[in-house]
Design a protein around this motif. Sequence first.
Motif, PDB file in Angstrom:
ATOM      1  N   ARG A  12     -24.524 -21.440  33.410  1.00 16.81           N
ATOM      2  CA  ARG A  12     -25.797 -21.239  32.531  1.00 16.81           C
ATOM      3  C   ARG A  12     -26.255 -22.118  34.250  1.00 16.81           C
ATOM      4  NH1 ARG A  12     -23.873 -23.761  27.440  1.00 16.81           N
ATOM      5  NH2 ARG A  12     -24.309 -22.248  26.015  1.00 16.81           N
ATOM      6  N   ASP A  58     -24.346 -15.297  28.814  1.00 13.97           N
ATOM      7  CA  ASP A  58     -23.817 -15.533  30.223  1.00 13.97           C
ATOM      8  C   ASP A  58     -22.477 -14.772  30.078  1.00 13.97           C
ATOM      9  OD1 ASP A  58     -26.959 -15.490  30.629  1.00 13.97           O
ATOM     10  OD2 ASP A  58     -26.318 -18.210  30.151  1.00 13.97           O
ATOM     11  N   SER A  78     -16.039 -24.844  27.418  1.00  9.99           N
ATOM     12  CA  SER A  78     -17.341 -25.901  26.636  1.00  9.99           C
ATOM     13  C   SER A  78     -18.186 -25.675  28.847  1.00  9.99           C
ATOM     14  CB  SER A  78     -17.641 -27.446  25.755  1.00  9.99           C
ATOM     15  OG  SER A  78     -16.895 -27.742  26.650  1.00  9.99           O
ATOM     16  N   ARG A 107     -18.978 -22.469  30.507  1.00 11.23           N
ATOM     17  CA  ARG A 107     -20.260 -22.099  29.813  1.00 11.23           C
ATOM     18  C   ARG A 107     -21.329 -23.141  30.796  1.00 11.23           C
ATOM     19  NH1 ARG A 107     -18.384 -21.791  24.703  1.00 11.23           N
ATOM     20  NH2 ARG A 107     -18.137 -19.569  23.467  1.00 11.23           N
ATOM     21  N   GLN A 108     -21.233 -24.036  30.732  1.00  7.71           N
ATOM     22  CA  GLN A 108     -21.978 -24.770  31.820  1.00  7.71           C
ATOM     23  C   GLN A 108     -22.562 -24.269  33.147  1.00  7.71           C
ATOM     24  OE1 GLN A 108     -24.175 -27.132  29.845  1.00  7.71           O
ATOM     25  NE2 GLN A 108     -24.397 -26.709  31.667  1.00  7.71           N
ATOM     26  N   ARG A 112     -21.471 -14.514  20.624  1.00  2.59           N
ATOM     27  CA  ARG A 112     -20.745 -15.306  21.919  1.00  2.59           C
ATOM     28  C   ARG A 112     -21.992 -15.682  22.990  1.00  2.59           C
ATOM     29  NH1 ARG A 112     -13.663 -16.171  22.997  1.00  2.59           N
ATOM     30  NH2 ARG A 112     -13.241 -15.545  20.011  1.00  2.59           N
ATOM     31  N   ASP A 113     -21.611 -16.479  23.775  1.00  9.13           N
ATOM     32  CA  ASP A 113     -22.240 -16.466  24.905  1.00  9.13           C
ATOM     33  C   ASP A 113     -22.821 -15.359  25.781  1.00  9.13           C
ATOM     34  OD1 ASP A 113     -23.492 -17.075  27.517  1.00  9.13           O
ATOM     35  OD2 ASP A 113     -22.895 -19.093  26.869  1.00  9.13           O
TER      36      ASP A 113
END
Length: 417
Positions: free
Chosen positions: A414, A323, A407, A410-411, A320-321
């Motif tokens: 980032r 970050d 989402s 996650r944004q 997965r992500d």
Amino acid sequence: MHDSEADWRAAYESLVRRLPGMARSARLTLCGMSACVDARIDLSNAAALWTADHPDAAAFASMLKDRVARGVGGEVRVEWPAGPAWLAEHVPARYALGGVGPQAGWVLTTLGAPAIVNLSDRSAHMLARLPGNLLLAEGERTVRARSVQPRGARRPDIYIFEYTAGRAVGDCMPNRSSRIIVRFGDPGLEKDAAFDGLTPHLAPEAGTGLVAGFNCVPPADLDDELARVFSLTRRWRDAGLSTVHLEMSTFEDAALRDRVLDGARGAVTSLGMSHSELRDLAPGVADADMASTMRTLGERLGLDRVCVHADHWALTVTRRDADVEREALMAGCLVASTRSMAGQPAVPEGVADGATFHRPPVRDGALGGGWTSVAVPSPYHPAPLTTLGLGDTFTAGCLLVLGSAGSAGRQRIRQRA
């Protein structure tokens, strides 16, 4: 990316400021499957053990002191039926909530995040240890622990023998702080029918699920319990819960541990363990090669992440992500470090002046096949007030972030990177 100690300290201080808001907006965590009351014993204040003339007590004391001398914590099962009665008569103890799921729930509610715990033991002895805001299942609804009326008989306590670097244990001087978990039997998992019935309906809006405690299941019951618990986690996943985490524990019989791992295939998405538990799982693997070993395990079990936590660092391999994972590891390390110095779950207010940051043995990077390694140092204290529950606390911090990592989450991460 951070490299220097000053960079990591600044990154953790930034997380301290963000964590309360993360907890306030957190989704529900489903926490199971074992629970107990811990009888905590400070080995530096247990003189009766080192002078015991009872042969079973003397043998027990020798086992504890050997582990202290080697800096070994972990969990052991001891065949001494009279042990709890002897300890109650000779050694002072304090009582606290125990079990991976309840410990994680305690941490999350302390931070201000919601959590529901699988709990069939509603005795006064157990309920007195629960944080008031922790959720339990009653019939077809959730209730706060403070509103539940005691009922039923208490389950056996689990014994926690704690020792601290630089504080004498008899004639032994520990060079590492840890704790030894002792079971005088196999109490098994909690069987909370209301939790089993309600949580699949809560799963669509929940953030994460957690299961643990299979090492306390009698071997003859293990297959049935694996089927029961992992049938429930599959229902969570079918209802839309994207992260279901299995936290391993110390198994004295590797075959039982492997049966748990085989049973987890397809029923969980995430696996966590201590550094010592990874060494038991993969003997002889150098720390520098851990990530490859963890990726192989993740692929074999069909997981999205495999996580290892140690005294000085935490490491995940993930599909997965990266970050989000870094934020999760840091949250886990931060709340565990805070607990180590406060003696119980607490809201972080900063990074202590004496904390140090040690470079992890594995660097961040791509591992191939869609896997990435992510590692962070923890704010490490050489002489903590307690080591009890730090792994469970770390897990709770990770799940807090992972459960918010839609989402939008996650944004946001980032944008901060």
